[in-house]
Design an enzyme around this catalytic site. Structure first.
Site, short mmCIF file in Angstrom:
data_model
loop_
_atom_site.label_atom_id
_atom_site.label_comp_id
_atom_site.label_asym_id
_atom_site.label_seq_id
_atom_site.Cartn_x
_atom_site.Cartn_y
_atom_site.Cartn_z
N ASP A 165 4.46 -2.07 4.71
CA ASP A 165 3.56 -1.00 5.14
C ASP A 165 3.06 -0.21 3.94
O ASP A 165 3.70 -0.18 2.88
CB ASP A 165 4.27 -0.05 6.11
N LEU A 166 1.94 0.46 4.14
CA LEU A 166 1.37 1.31 3.10
C LEU A 166 2.39 2.30 2.56
O LEU A 166 2.52 2.50 1.34
CB LEU A 166 0.16 2.07 3.68
#
Length: 652
Positions: free
Chosen positions: A500-501
């Site tokens: 994920d970011l």
């Protein structure tokens, strides 16, 4: 029951009452005014009171908590105050002292709802009675037992037939081998040889019947008129045939043609009473056994069908009745819901009013539309002539069964129920455009490469950097784009998995398609060992455990993921406690599957750790960063076949 307008507490900075109304769909949290009003209400809830006679403990049940909302407005006196609301019903009541009333027309609803609900309940009871009727239950049980017995009998028969088929294959192979072996013994080469009688000059076989015959030359020298030339005993005898270039008499030609035709028929069709060879008979018997097995299966299937047909008509008649009652209940329920929806007359600041169904595509609002906190607050403010200044909604109490909500956290208005509704209600007001989440500028320093060779690369991804480019043109910087710039000759997809970011840690990339396929296969077959480190918001009981519940995307609130035991995909995580400090716990997480947001949902959901990861803006409370880091990665190197491990210590 009148709603109470709560004055804003003194001593607060209340200067943010000018300008446009912040959008209820703002993803970056409420404005300061709305946040201050929400904190006042949260203080009351934290003290244990929702309203007189309603303790906050009601919100800790298995059914989950409730979404609350506040709307700050300028009072006629010039002071600021706020209205409060809850979504849906609270403790089975629409009206709770101090909270705004529902939007629907109470008189209309009170006239149609009791009778309509009684009809629906009656049909529901009739359908339930039909499903539980003794005859129906008995027939269903008999049908299930019959199907189980039939499946068992077919399975047993198949096993027997499979065993027989294997036995026939062995026997047939032995017969074929014996035939080949016999030919080899007689010729030494496997060629087939026939024993024939001595052959004359014309190449015709001479019958060994003890009769002395003339040679072919003598036969040709015999006069054509000689009786022997036309003797019936000599017809068909190969030795009596004249040479091809010698003309025959008409009668001789006719008899010769008939003789040749007879010979051809005999050659094509052996006599019926001619016995088969032992090999042919054995092979024929094997074929007959195979046909017998097929016939046996057909007989069993026919018997099963006959049994089903004795039962099916009675069961079908009762099932038609159950389905008819359920269809009728569904139709009556939908008609009632349409009439209930028409008791909602939605206002806006321009003085316009609209029926609820007119605001939704196909006139089918979802269940609970216009019962959320935001439309209740806006409708009541307009009824009182108040100018809205700021609005906020937050969750309080236990998470809902699907998860995705944390007590005390703020959430934007929902898209499925409020998306078509609130824009109409906000007409006539100056509303700011909603702010959407946008990641901070990604780190400018280059990728930290921990390992590289001709096949693969191990990267330590920083938080705030996308794994792959986003959909928006401004979100092009990512691990993938930086890898392609660093390794211009690399081919294939490169990244084997993603983070994920907001998550930092180890990523593996393949520099060629073959390595990529090999690594991806290890991920799919769960042969890759991963360890994550996280700080969660809360003190976890126990030292070690497993979390196993299915997940899927929330179709009404992407990209959030929710627990769904029916339509979700399996998700399994192992966890182990590392440290407890203050009100937080440091845990090691070992995902055995790779679902989107799996660790974040498994941490926050009550079926998991029940404690969101610190800094989780989707499943917990926002913070400087998400405290989740991919610390270790172990897999088999596709080029060397060796098991390799890479590690990167968590930066928190």
């Amino acid at each position: 029951m009148a709603a109470r307008i709560t004055p804003m507490e003194s001593g607060q900075d209340l200067s943010e009452d000018a300008g446009s109304l912040p959008s209820p769909f703002d993803e970056l949290g409420p404005a300061l005014l709305a946040r201050r009003a929400a904190e006042q209400l949260q203080a009351e809830l934290r003290a244990g009171h929702i309203a007189p006679g309603l303790p906050t403990s009601l919100l800790e049940s298995a059914e989950g908590g409730k979404m609350f909302g506040v709307l700050v407005a300028r009072l006629p006196t010039g002071e600021l105050g706020f209205l409060r609301a809850f979504s849906g019903m609270l403790a089975g009541r629409w009206d709770v002292e101090g909270y705004v009333p529902p939007v629907f027309n109470r008189g209309l609803r009170e006239r149609l709802e009791p009778e309509g609900e009684a009809t629906v309940k009656s049909l529901t009871a009739r359908a339930a009675a039909a499903r539980s009727a003794p005859e129906y239950v008995a027939l269903r049980a008999e049908s299930a037992a019959l199907a189980e017995r039939h499946a068992r009998e077919l399975s047993d028969l198949k096993q027997r037939h499979d065993a027989r088929r294997k036995d026939r294959h062995v026997r047939r192979a032995r017969l074929q081998a014996s035939r080949t072996g016999g030919q080899d013994a007689s010729t030494g080469t496997g060629a087939r040889v026939e024993t024939r009688q001595p052959v004359g000059e014309e190449g015709l076989e001479q019958p060994d019947d003890g009769v002395e015959r003339s040679s072919p030359k003598e036969e040709r020298a015999r006069p054509a008129s000689a009786p022997h030339a036309l003797a019936p005993a000599s017809l068909g005898d190969a030795a009596s045939r004249p040479p091809q270039d010698e003309p025959r008499l008409p009668l001789a030609s006719t008899l010769h043609a008939l003789d040749q035709e007879g010979r051809g028929d005999k050659a094509a069709r052996p006599p019926l009473d001619e016995p088969r060879s032992p090999l042919a008979s054995a092979l024929h018997a094997l074929d007959q056994e195979s046909r017998g097995d097929k016939a046996e299966r057909r007989r069993l299937e026919a018997a099963h069908e006959e049994e089903r047909q004795r039962l099916a008509p009675r069961l079908a008649r009762l099932e038609r009745r159950v389905r008819a009652l359920e269809r009728l209940r569904h139709a009556v329920s939908r008609a009632l819901m349409r009439r209930i929806h028409d008791t909602y007359e939605i206002p806006n600041a321009l003085g316009e009013r609209s029926l609820l169904r007119a605001l939704f595509p196909h006139g089918e609002p979802p269940s609970g539309a216009a019962d959320c906190a935001a439309p209740k607050l806006l409708a009541h403010a307009q009824a009182l002539g108040l100018r809205p200044l700021a609005l906020a909604e937050f969750w309080w109490g236990a998470p809902p069964p699907a998860g995705g909500r944390v007590s005390g956290a703020f959430y934007p208005a929902c898209r499925d129920k409020c998306g078509p509704l609130l824009p109409f209600m906000l007409k006539g007001l100056e509303v700011a455009p909603p702010r959407a989440f946008a990641p901070l500028p990604p780190p400018t320093h280059g990728l930290r490469v921990l390992f590289e060779d001709t096949a693969l690369v191990i990267i330590d991804k920083p938080h705030g950097l996308l794994s792959v480019p986003g959909r928006e043109a401004s979100l092009t910087d990512s691990v993938l784009t930086r890898l392609r710039a660093r390794y211009p000759r690399a081919t294939g997809p490169l990244l084997v998995h993603r983070l994920d970011l907001d998550t930092s840690g180890l990523l593996v990339a393949a520099l060629d398609p073959r390595t990529h396929a090999a690594l991806q296969r290890q991920f799919e077959q769960r042969q890759v060992h991963k360890r994550y480190i996280a700080w969660v918001d809360g003190l976890i009981q126990g030292e070690h455990g497993h979390i196993d519940f299915p997940m899927r995307v929330d179709l009404d609130d992407r990209p959030r993921q929710i627990h769904d035991p029916v339509h979700g995909k399996p998700a399994v995580t192992e966890w182990r406690i590392l440290e407890r400090a203050s009100a937080r716990t440091r845990v090691a997480l070992f995902p055995h599957t790779g679902r989107t947001h799996q660790l974040r949902v498994h941490a926050s959901h009550p079926l998991g750790l029940g404690a969101p990861i610190v800094g989780d803006r989707l499943y917990g409370r926002d913070g400087p960063r998400l405290m989740l880091h991919a610390e270790s990665l172990t897999f088999e190197h596709p080029a060397t076949g060796q098991r390799v491990t890479f590690e990167s210590a968590a930066p928190f």
